[in-house]
Design an enzyme around this catalytic site. Sequence first.
Site, mmCIF file in Angstrom:
data_model
loop_
_atom_site.group_PDB
_atom_site.id
_atom_site.type_symbol
_atom_site.label_atom_id
_atom_site.label_comp_id
_atom_site.label_asym_id
_atom_site.label_seq_id
_atom_site.Cartn_x
_atom_site.Cartn_y
_atom_site.Cartn_z
ATOM 1 N N HIS A 49 0.894 -1.149 0.000
ATOM 2 C CA HIS A 49 0.000 0.000 0.000
ATOM 3 C C HIS A 49 0.942 1.212 0.000
ATOM 4 C CE1 HIS A 49 -2.970 -2.851 1.965
ATOM 5 N NE2 HIS A 49 -3.497 -2.508 0.811
ATOM 6 N N ASP A 52 2.384 1.806 3.297
ATOM 7 C CA ASP A 52 3.316 0.798 3.829
ATOM 8 C C ASP A 52 4.736 1.269 3.529
ATOM 9 O OD1 ASP A 52 1.308 -1.071 4.591
ATOM 10 O OD2 ASP A 52 1.240 -1.889 2.559
HETATM 11 C C1 XLS Z 1 -9.058 -6.343 0.698
HETATM 12 C C2 XLS Z 1 -8.064 -6.433 -0.347
HETATM 13 C C3 XLS Z 1 -6.775 -5.698 -0.052
HETATM 14 C C4 XLS Z 1 -6.072 -5.440 -1.333
HETATM 15 C C5 XLS Z 1 -4.935 -4.506 -1.274
HETATM 16 O O1 XLS Z 1 -10.062 -7.000 0.716
HETATM 17 O O2 XLS Z 1 -7.837 -7.773 -0.655
HETATM 18 O O3 XLS Z 1 -5.998 -6.424 0.847
HETATM 19 O O4 XLS Z 1 -5.657 -6.650 -1.869
HETATM 20 O O5 XLS Z 1 -5.342 -3.223 -1.136
#
Ligand code: XLS
Length: 344
Positions: A49, A52
Amino acid sequence: MAGEYRFSFGPWNIHEGADPFGPTVRRGLTFARKLKLYKKLGFDGVQFHDDDAVPDMNKLSPREIAAKAKEVRKMLRDEGLTAEFVAPRLWEDPRTIDGAYTSNDPEARQYAKDRSRRAIDIAVALNTKLIVLWLAREGTYIREAKDSKVAVDRLVEAINDMLEYNAGIKIAIEPKPNEPMDQAYIPTTGHALALGYLTKDPKRVGVNIETAHVILAGLDPSDEMGFALAYDKLYTVHLNDQNGLKFDEDKSFGSVNLRRAFNQVRILDRYDYGRKGEFVGLDVKAMRTQKQDVATKHLTNSRTIFLRLVELAGSLDESCVEQLTAERDYEELDMLIINYLMGT
Ligand code: XLS
Ligand code: MG
């Protein structure tokens, strides 16, 4: 091509176990500690993210954000790791309480666009071209609160803004039908790809298919993957598993339904997924009961299960499958696959 796959996960996949009903149950690890684990666990790619990579980025100028991201690039280099993608985290800010790109509030929409540009800056600094868009709050709790036609126009506008901002990036939309919203606007692969074709540069818009999200939509993950592969749009995957229609569980890959996992691996392997550099991405969470020092087993187990299923998919007697298919003896085909998965 068993053994040639490269695997990735995001730092959020090593987590402290908090859920909506209880606090954390494990100590948090710093980002640097997590990075040290990647290679040991058999992973080469890091999913990010934006925050992150650059925590508290809303307090920083674009120049400061890029500088911080460059420091992270060095950390990756020191560990021999690659950044797979960057995803703007648009769902936690007070401004995006009712959506980011599709909010009724023009200020929220502008914030979402600006933040997405910063996520692209971070991707550039981390040397990746892939942006993942999980459209968390682009949907409604109540049907009458937004205009679903306008919502699509706004999603297109926001994606165009990103495509124009940087001519080198590719965008992988990660569909999910619900959670946190009651109804999400882009629930399936078909929706995501169709949205891509409304943008200024459809060549650069594809998907990230997550197993659990597909199951929540009542569909089959391997079929969704096949659909995206037919369009050459499977930019990455989020493999995991899901036990029925409930909250997004992010269980270890193959842990609920081995046959469903086998079919995902079979279609990926058959069409040489990974050949163009795609990672086998995981989005898995350890069970809340898991103790601190063994709370990465969900990652190694998922990887091991994937690789074992690659071997199985490769040694399945396809002529037998073809023959039973031609005879339309699907009951026998069913038994063939089950026996195969049981090792009998
Ligand atoms: C949430 C998502 C998230 C994405 C990344 O449900 O899976 O983890 O993969 O932003
Ligand atoms: Mg995901």
